[in-house]
Design a protein around this motif. Structure first.
Motif, PDB file in Angstrom:
ATOM      1  N   ARG A 220      13.461  -1.676   2.140  1.00 39.33           N
ATOM      2  CA  ARG A 220      12.268  -0.834   1.956  1.00 39.33           C
ATOM      3  C   ARG A 220      11.171  -1.186   2.969  1.00 39.33           C
ATOM      4  N   LEU A 221      11.009  -2.497   3.231  1.00 43.69           N
ATOM      5  CA  LEU A 221      10.024  -2.890   4.245  1.00 43.69           C
ATOM      6  C   LEU A 221      10.411  -2.318   5.602  1.00 43.69           C
ATOM      7  N   HIS A 222      11.702  -2.340   5.918  1.00 39.50           N
ATOM      8  CA  HIS A 222      12.186  -1.769   7.183  1.00 39.50           C
ATOM      9  C   HIS A 222      11.815  -0.296   7.275  1.00 39.50           C
ATOM     10  N   GLN A 223      12.021   0.463   6.138  1.00 40.09           N
ATOM     11  CA  GLN A 223      11.712   1.893   6.151  1.00 40.09           C
ATOM     12  C   GLN A 223      10.207   2.123   6.331  1.00 40.09           C
ATOM     13  N   ALA A 224       9.383   1.275   5.665  1.00 38.79           N
ATOM     14  CA  ALA A 224       7.931   1.441   5.757  1.00 38.79           C
ATOM     15  C   ALA A 224       7.450   1.252   7.194  1.00 38.79           C
ATOM     16  N   PHE A 225       7.899   0.146   7.861  1.00 44.62           N
ATOM     17  CA  PHE A 225       7.453  -0.127   9.231  1.00 44.62           C
ATOM     18  C   PHE A 225       7.987   0.938  10.197  1.00 44.62           C
TER      19      PHE A 225
ATOM     20  N   SER B 116      -0.804 -10.649   7.458  1.00 43.82           N
ATOM     21  CA  SER B 116      -1.442  -9.436   7.979  1.00 43.82           C
ATOM     22  C   SER B 116      -0.615  -8.881   9.131  1.00 43.82           C
ATOM     23  N   ILE B 117      -0.383  -7.540   9.090  1.00 43.10           N
ATOM     24  CA  ILE B 117       0.352  -6.851  10.156  1.00 43.10           C
ATOM     25  C   ILE B 117      -0.490  -5.679  10.623  1.00 43.10           C
TER      26      ILE B 117
ATOM     27  N   LEU C 138       4.620   8.770   5.217  1.00 45.04           N
ATOM     28  CA  LEU C 138       3.538   7.845   4.880  1.00 45.04           C
ATOM     29  C   LEU C 138       3.363   7.707   3.380  1.00 45.04           C
ATOM     30  N   SER C 139       3.654   8.774   2.623  1.00 49.39           N
ATOM     31  CA  SER C 139       3.577   8.683   1.163  1.00 49.39           C
ATOM     32  C   SER C 139       4.563   7.631   0.661  1.00 49.39           C
ATOM     33  N   ILE C 140       5.793   7.668   1.212  1.00 46.62           N
ATOM     34  CA  ILE C 140       6.793   6.657   0.842  1.00 46.62           C
ATOM     35  C   ILE C 140       6.335   5.268   1.291  1.00 46.62           C
ATOM     36  N   THR C 141       5.776   5.193   2.511  1.00 48.73           N
ATOM     37  CA  THR C 141       5.305   3.909   3.050  1.00 48.73           C
ATOM     38  C   THR C 141       4.251   3.276   2.143  1.00 48.73           C
ATOM     39  N   TYR C 142       3.271   4.060   1.706  1.00 53.45           N
ATOM     40  CA  TYR C 142       2.232   3.544   0.812  1.00 53.45           C
ATOM     41  C   TYR C 142       2.838   2.993  -0.476  1.00 53.45           C
ATOM     42  N   LYS C 143       3.816   3.734  -1.011  1.00 48.49           N
ATOM     43  CA  LYS C 143       4.424   3.302  -2.267  1.00 48.49           C
ATOM     44  C   LYS C 143       5.182   1.989  -2.082  1.00 48.49           C
ATOM     45  N   ILE C 144       5.924   1.861  -0.958  1.00 48.14           N
ATOM     46  CA  ILE C 144       6.672   0.627  -0.688  1.00 48.14           C
ATOM     47  C   ILE C 144       5.726  -0.567  -0.608  1.00 48.14           C
ATOM     48  N   ILE C 145       4.628  -0.398   0.122  1.00 40.75           N
ATOM     49  CA  ILE C 145       3.677  -1.513   0.288  1.00 40.75           C
ATOM     50  C   ILE C 145       3.048  -1.892  -1.047  1.00 40.75           C
ATOM     51  N   GLU C 146       2.721  -0.888  -1.871  1.00 39.76           N
ATOM     52  CA  GLU C 146       2.123  -1.172  -3.184  1.00 39.76           C
ATOM     53  C   GLU C 146       3.101  -1.914  -4.087  1.00 39.76           C
ATOM     54  N   THR C 147       4.399  -1.497  -4.052  1.00 43.20           N
ATOM     55  CA  THR C 147       5.388  -2.185  -4.907  1.00 43.20           C
ATOM     56  C   THR C 147       5.610  -3.621  -4.460  1.00 43.20           C
ATOM     57  N   HIS C 148       5.252  -3.966  -3.253  1.00 45.08           N
ATOM     58  CA  HIS C 148       5.334  -5.357  -2.783  1.00 45.08           C
ATOM     59  C   HIS C 148       4.017  -6.101  -2.973  1.00 45.08           C
ATOM     60  N   GLY C 149       3.106  -5.528  -3.743  1.00 45.88           N
ATOM     61  CA  GLY C 149       1.821  -6.181  -4.004  1.00 45.88           C
ATOM     62  C   GLY C 149       0.879  -6.154  -2.826  1.00 45.88           C
ATOM     63  N   GLY C 150       1.145  -5.279  -1.859  1.00 44.40           N
ATOM     64  CA  GLY C 150       0.336  -5.248  -0.645  1.00 44.40           C
ATOM     65  C   GLY C 150      -0.703  -4.143  -0.649  1.00 44.40           C
TER      66      GLY C 150
ATOM     67  N   HIS D 286       8.962 -10.567  11.516  1.00 43.92           N
ATOM     68  CA  HIS D 286       9.151 -10.340  12.958  1.00 43.92           C
ATOM     69  C   HIS D 286      10.510  -9.708  13.246  1.00 43.92           C
ATOM     70  N   LYS D 287      11.552 -10.151  12.502  1.00 46.00           N
ATOM     71  CA  LYS D 287      12.895  -9.607  12.708  1.00 46.00           C
ATOM     72  C   LYS D 287      12.936  -8.129  12.310  1.00 46.00           C
ATOM     73  N   ILE D 288      12.298  -7.797  11.172  1.00 47.27           N
ATOM     74  CA  ILE D 288      12.280  -6.394  10.709  1.00 47.27           C
ATOM     75  C   ILE D 288      11.576  -5.511  11.730  1.00 47.27           C
ATOM     76  N   LEU D 289      10.408  -5.979  12.236  1.00 44.53           N
ATOM     77  CA  LEU D 289       9.659  -5.201  13.231  1.00 44.53           C
ATOM     78  C   LEU D 289      10.489  -4.992  14.496  1.00 44.53           C
ATOM     79  N   ASP D 290      11.176  -6.063  14.948  1.00 41.40           N
ATOM     80  CA  ASP D 290      11.995  -5.945  16.161  1.00 41.40           C
ATOM     81  C   ASP D 290      13.161  -4.975  15.972  1.00 41.40           C
ATOM     82  N   ASN D 291      13.756  -4.968  14.758  1.00 38.93           N
ATOM     83  CA  ASN D 291      14.841  -4.019  14.478  1.00 38.93           C
ATOM     84  C   ASN D 291      14.337  -2.575  14.528  1.00 38.93           C
ATOM     85  N   CYS D 292      13.144  -2.353  13.990  1.00 39.95           N
ATOM     86  CA  CYS D 292      12.549  -1.007  14.041  1.00 39.95           C
ATOM     87  C   CYS D 292      12.326  -0.580  15.490  1.00 39.95           C
TER      88      CYS D 292
END
Length: 863
Positions: A760-765, A794-795, A830-842, A723-729
């Motif tokens: 990285r999660l911040h950049q993805a969101f 789930s987000i 979005l290419s970077i976003t997909y990679k970040i989510i995959e590296t977090h097991g998502g 929630h904090k990361i989303l609010d910062n974005c």
């Protein structure tokens, strides 16, 4: 036959001595309090107190509490206010609406894991079904409340559950079971060391002993209630109601009516529908027992109007049962039969065996009147069997009396005396003076028919002695007639004439009493109906006032809006006129300069031609640089298959820096070349230079982001507050979003913290939210929802933008693919976003339709 009151009536009893003072004190605190949780708490407390003496005001306070709670998102306060709103609806006879409010309060209590709110709501749901006469559902909810409160024991709410279960058993004529539950409630209340909380327990214990026909014990508890309750409280009204029941059971019908009239006056003021219907029913029964059949019908009919409208099952059944008795005694056997059939159907649906046994008893009496002795005997025997199985002494006594009367009619006097003898012993045990006088009359009549004159006059004299102080005029009248018959048989005609005169005199007296009683009782009925009409008119007036206020508010808004528009137009016209005047003056000045500048333009055009040639060379260099970028992109796309996205971003940054530096150098040289031009031409050329610089700067920002990404460490095990990361974005994008895009957040109530790399999660969101913002061409909405279920986070990020075609949807994760116009996107976000989510097991999934927006769903393991 009712031995309970709605739970709130008991709960508020202990504050009866100082209700007004408490309300004034709370109002003083409320006047100083702004919209806050404290204000909601104070409003709920005030509602709780007001239910004891001003139900309509309590409802108004409850509505205010709901409004404030919703405004400040106080979910607990709103839950309690919703439950109190249900109590008001329960009192006013709107059982379905009350049930809906209690259900919503129960759901809120479950969402907040608030046990007391759950237990309270479940108790009230039990009360709703109890009033409906659906007793299986009522005990189900009481047991559910008991199970909930046992998880986090609270002595007070545990005692409330026990009290409700006790009242439930009293309705089913099981006073011993009720006594067990209520004694447990008493122990819990005594442990709380708050004496005021035991007043309602004493009343309930008195009801248990009264149903066991132990009247002296019951009266001891009722005296405690009287001593410790205010004369203006609900608990005192219940004291009056139950003392009326004691008087009725003893055959003191005038005394019962006196108590019930006082209780009726209180409940008429508060408009408790169930209590009004019940007291009118009991008063109808008292009038019936005294032979005031017209009055009995009036009161029973008024009770039926209320109970059928509110769907009070048990009261409706009891009214039809009593109407059957009235019609039977008034010799209208057809209406008696119709009424008893309706009562039997209702009792059957509610599984009320005692009521069904009573219906059999009345059926037997109707058959006796018709001369069908065998049918009458069948019904009476079945009724007696059922009543003995249930164990209600008064009901058993009634069946025994009717069997004795039946055998007298069949001239089987000795059999009649067997049943009458058993019955009179029960009434002597109970202490029912009216019942004893009735039995003694019937026994004397039996001995008279047998010719056993000494026994006949003995019992008839006993009947008269008891009937006089109990005002049992009908029994006294019949006894006088039977004594006159006895005197005729023993050869005393003069004395017989005296008793016949007494019989006639009592008949006249009975008529006069009925007339007098009718005037007082009709006045009471008139007051009840008048109160009903006043409340109905008040509700209509309130609705009319609300409608008028709403119309006035709309007119005010329309007038205010119109006035603002007129003021805005006036300001706009003034500024426009002022600006137009200024522009005209400037045009006049410029027209004088035009001629001078036109001469300079010829020479400047030659210099501009040379500059255009230089610009064409720079454009060619820029085109070559872009070709190099495309070639680099193709190489990097191939290398993506073998290298990680971090290496890819570092390579892109390195490859693009050189051509960008080259372009910057060319632009700087061009800036030096234009210094020889006049100011206007310099400004014109500088526009093109600024365009080039803007593109170069944008590319530099992207390269810095890529370089930053490539340098990020693999800190995959740090705590990340989603929630904090989303609010910062959202904060970063706030300047762009706030003017045209509404953000709707539906976050999970619990904090979501997972392990991963926060940067990285911040950049993805941020990439997803930035794309969503850019996809919305005008006004729109971005909806963000989070949830945790079975250790899965789930987000969902959904926008109302232009959406994507199926073809483009398949390519959005490809590097360098973009749907934006040339120069406005790199296709890497979005290419970077997909990679970040995959590296977090998502996992990430996207759904979209052209014109309907896009919805990103991201799933992460919690750790």
């Amino acid at each position: 036959m009712r031995f309970f009151l709605i739970i709130i009536l008991w709960c508020v009893a202990f504050i009866a001595f100082s209700q007004s003072e408490q309300v004034d004190s709370l109002q003083h605190l409320l006047d100083k309090e702004g919209d806050s949780k404290k204000k909601v708490e104070l409003l709920n407390k005030m509602s709780y107190i007001l239910f004891g003496f001003d139900v309509e005001q309590a409802d108004s306070t409850t509505r205010q509490a709901i409004r404030v709670a919703q405004k400040i998102n106080d979910q607990s306060g709103e839950g309690w206010a919703t439950a109190y709103r249900g109590v008001y609806l329960l009192f006013s006879g709107s059982l379905q609406s009350a049930q809906e409010n209690f259900t919503r309060a129960l759901e809120r209590g479950r969402d907040l894991d608030e046990n007391n709110l759950q237990a309270y709501s479940l108790n009230q749901l039990g009360n709703v079904f109890r009033d409906k006469g659906v007793f299986d559902s009522a005990i189900y909810f009481y047991r559910q409340a008991e199970a909930v409160i046992s998880k986090k024991p609270d002595p007070y709410y545990q005692s409330v559950v026990k009290m409700n279960k006790g009242r439930y058993y009293l309705i089913l004529s099981k006073p011993d079971s009720a006594l067990l539950e209520i004694n447990e409630a008493r122990k819990l209340r005594e442990d709380l060391n708050e004496p005021d909380l035991t007043v309602d327990v004493w009343l309930a214990l008195g009801n248990c002993f009264r149903q066991k026909y132990e009247f002296k014990e019951a009266e001891q508890y009722y005296k405690r209630v009287l001593k410790n309750s205010s004369r203006e409280s609900t608990i005192h009204a219940q004291y009056l109601l139950n003392m009326g029941e004691v008087s009725f059971s003893r055959g003191d019908f005038p005394g019962a009516l006196n108590y019930w009239r006082q209780a009726l006056a209180y409940h008429r003021k508060l408009n408790y529908k169930y209590e009004l219907a019940f007291i009118l029913l009991r008063m109808g029964e008292a009038f019936e027992e005294q032979g005031y059949y017209d009055l009995a019908i009036e009161y029973l009919t008024n009770s039926l109007k209320i109970s059928e409208k509110a769907r009070y099952g048990l009261i409706s059944a009891d009214v039809y049962y009593e109407l059957a008795w009235v019609f039977y005694r008034n010799k209208n056997l057809e209406l008696a039969t119709q009424s008893i059939h309706k009562a039997r159907e209702l009792y059957k649906n509610m599984k009320q065996d005692l009521g069904l046994a009573g219906c059999l008893n009345v059926e037997g009496l109707v058959q006796l009147k018709k001369g069908n002795y065998d049918s009458a005997l069948f019904y009476h025997q079945q009724s007696l069997k059922d009543r003995e199985r249930i164990g209600d002494m008064a009901a058993v006594s009634s069946s025994l009396y009717n069997l004795g009367e039946l055998y007298n009619a069949r001239k089987e006097y000795k059999k009649a005396l067997l049943f009458l003898g058993r019955g009179v012993k029960l009434d002597e045990t109970i202490g029912d003076d009216y019942g004893k006088s009735l039995y003694y009359y019937q026994i004397g009549k039996s001995y008279n028919l047998l010719g056993m004159m000494d026994s006949a006059i003995f019992y008839l004299d006993k009947s008269v002695r008891i009937a006089i102080p109990t005002s049992a005029t009908d029994v006294l009248r019949n006894s006088y007639f039977e004594i006159a018959t006895y005197l005729q048989k023993v050869g005393k005609p003069n004395e017989a004439i005296n008793y016949y005169k007494k019989f006639i005199q009592l008949t006249d007296t009975l008529f006069n009493k009925q007339t007098s009683e009718s005037l007082a009782s009709y006045r009471t009925l008139y007051e009840v109906e008048k109160k009903e009409r006043e409340i109905e008119l008040l509700n209509k007036d309130n609705l009319l006032i609300k409608t008028q206020v709403q119309k006035q508010r709309i007119l005010f808004y329309v007038a205010g809006t119109g006035l603002l528009i007129l003021i805005g137009m006036a300001i706009f016209y003034y500024r426009f006129a002022k600006r137009l005047k200024k522009l005209n003056f400037q045009i006049l000045e410029k027209s004088q300069e035009v001629q001078t500048q036109s001469e300079e333009l010829t020479g400047a055009n030659e210099v501009l031609s040379d500059l255009n040639q230089e610009l064409e060379k720079s454009n060619k260099n820029l085109k070559d640089a872009l070709d190099d970028v495309r070639k680099t992109q193709e190489k990097l796309i191939q290398s993506e298959k073998m290298a990680s996205l971090g290496v890819l971003s570092a390579g892109v940054a390195h490859e693009l820096n050189n051509p960008l530096n080259f372009i910057k150098g060319g632009v700087n040289a061009l800036g030096i070349q234009i210094q020889d031009l006049n100011e206007d031409k310099q400004r014109e050329v500088k526009v093109y230079i600024d365009i080039i610089n803007e593109g170069v700067n944008r590319a530099s920002v992207i390269l810095k982001g890529l370089s930053h990404y490539s340098r990020q460490t693999d800190r995959q095990n740090e705590p990340c507050d989603i929630h904090k990361i989303l609010d910062n974005c959202l904060l970063i994008l706030s300047n762009t979003l706030k003017h045209r895009i509404v953000i709707e957040k539906d976050y999970s109530r619990s904090v979501i913290v997972m392990t991963g790399n926060e940067g990285r999660l911040h950049q993805a969101f941020l990439n997803i939210l930035s794309n969503a913002e850019q996809a919305i061409p005008g006004m729109g909405t971005i909806h963000i929802k989070t949830n945790v279920m079975n250790d899965i986070v789930s987000i969902s990020i959904a926008d109302t933008g232009s959406g994507l075609s199926k073809e483009n949807l398949l390519k959005i994760s490809d590097p360098f693919f973009t749907t934006k116009p040339p120069g406005e996107g790199t296709g890497l976000g979005l290419s970077i976003t997909y990679k970040i989510i995959e590296t977090h097991g998502g996992k990430i999934s996207v759904s979209s339709e052209p014109g309907k927006g896009t919805d990103f769903l991201i799933l992460f393991p919690l750790s």
